[in-house]
Design an enzyme around this catalytic site. Structure first.
Site, mmCIF file in Angstrom:
data_model
loop_
_atom_site.group_PDB
_atom_site.id
_atom_site.type_symbol
_atom_site.label_atom_id
_atom_site.label_comp_id
_atom_site.label_asym_id
_atom_site.label_seq_id
_atom_site.Cartn_x
_atom_site.Cartn_y
_atom_site.Cartn_z
ATOM 1 N N LYS A 136 0.804 -1.314 0.069
ATOM 2 C CA LYS A 136 0.106 0.025 -0.011
ATOM 3 C C LYS A 136 1.096 1.410 0.135
ATOM 4 C CE LYS A 136 -4.152 -1.829 2.116
ATOM 5 N NZ LYS A 136 -5.401 -1.636 2.894
ATOM 6 N N ASN A 161 -4.577 1.926 -1.982
ATOM 7 C CA ASN A 161 -4.989 0.436 -2.110
ATOM 8 C C ASN A 161 -5.863 0.063 -3.275
ATOM 9 O OD1 ASN A 161 -7.567 1.869 -1.578
ATOM 10 N ND2 ASN A 161 -8.550 0.046 -0.659
ATOM 11 N N ASP A 221 -10.069 2.828 1.606
ATOM 12 C CA ASP A 221 -10.235 2.362 2.685
ATOM 13 C C ASP A 221 -11.021 2.971 3.749
ATOM 14 O OD1 ASP A 221 -8.610 -0.035 2.297
ATOM 15 O OD2 ASP A 221 -6.981 0.667 2.771
#
Ligand code: ATR
Length: 280
Positions: free
Chosen positions: A73, A94, A109
């Site tokens: 990430k 992500n 996220d």
């Protein structure tokens, strides 16, 4: 099988990746919208030293979308052509979208945190207790402050909470000061305490949870964590980590396909895949 020469490939990458349920969830979404001739979703086991080669390969192959799990990430950011300002602010990517060779990184996220909460309540002005100050906490902190919540970060290592609070706004406290959580509206756990379920641990003793709380255990588990079970016993509303995974994936689906994700079909596939994984 509807895959043909025009079908675009999307992949999840990670190390390990074999436990990922993203392929089942996304492919069910494609099928539900009748676009499973246009998109197919697979998984690639990519170790950290192979990331540069993978990105070059993704460019060469025209892979449409990439979902990045750990440990990629942060590292993937240096190989991209553009990074969305939100991902820049969260400090992690992500999701990568490939538009004709132009690779742009996003972070979904934080949406996995805010959407399930906002399905229950508005975050504006709410007092949020965030447990943990790692990568997942960063996305949650960004999301809830962006939506107008008042954030307090509780962490075992106070310095890390202070650093995050200084970056996103909010107050830092030691996890030992949990008494103050009683008067908050929302508790979000991002520490790994509670997983695996068999350890039966909790990051927050039950006595600090009341029926007025919404308790979101952002840590993904195939059943309820002790935190969620005890929150339920106390009469609090609960949100399991599966919701975070589903909603961040739905936003990824939208970025990859340009279409709104079919929530019911994707949730159903997710639950079925979880069941299969648990029972095999
Ligand atoms: P992630 O990227 O999944 O958020 P991480 O960056 O390793 O993972 O962060 C893990 C978080 O869980 C940290 O906030 C960590 O606290 P410290 O900063 O003090 O290390 C927290 N954590 C992990 N194990 C814990 C434990 N046994 N008790 C309390 N907090 C714990």
């Amino acid at each position: 099988m509807k895959i043909n020469a025009k079908t675009k490939l999307c992949v999840v990458i990670g190390d390990p990746v074999e436990d990922s349920l993203s392929p089942q969830i996304h492919n069910a979404g494609y099928e539900s919208l009748g676009i499973d001739d246009q998109f197919v979703y697979a998984a690639c086991q990519i170790s950290a030293p192979d990331l540069a080669d993978f990105v070059a390969g993704a460019r060469a192959m025209g892979i449409r979308g990439i979902c990045c799990k750990m440990p990629h990430k942060l590292e993937i950011m240096r190989y991209l052509d553009e990074i969305d300002p939100v991902a820049e602010a969260v400090g992690a990517v992500n999701t990568v979208v490939n538009d004709n060779g132009h690779l742009k990184g996003y972070n979904t996220d934080w949406i996995g945190i805010t959407e399930p909460l906002e399905a229950i309540t508005s975050l504006q002005g709410k007092k949020v207790a965030l447990l943990g100050a790692g990568g997942a906490a960063r996305a949650a902190a960004y999301g809830v402050t962006k939506r107008g919540a008042e954030l307090t970060i509780y962490n075992r290592t106070l310095e890390k909470a202070e650093l995050l609070a200084a970056q996103v706004g909010g107050t830092a406290r030691s996890i030992d000061d949990a008494e103050s959580i009683k008067s908050m509206d929302i508790i979000i756990n991002t520490t790994s305490v509670g997983v695996p379920l068999s350890h039966n641990e909790t990051p927050l003793p039950k006595e600090f949870i009341t029926e007025k709380h919404i308790v979101f255990d952002a840590v993904y588990a195939s059943g309820y964590t002790r935190l969620l079970n005890e929150a339920q016993e106390q009469g609090a509303q609960i949100i399991p980590g599966t919701e975070m995974l589903l909603h961040q994936g739905m936003e990824q689906f939208r970025l990859f396909t340009g279409q709104n994700a079919p929530e019911n079909a994707m949730r159903k596939a997710f639950m079925a895949a979880l069941d299969t994984r648990e029972n095999t």
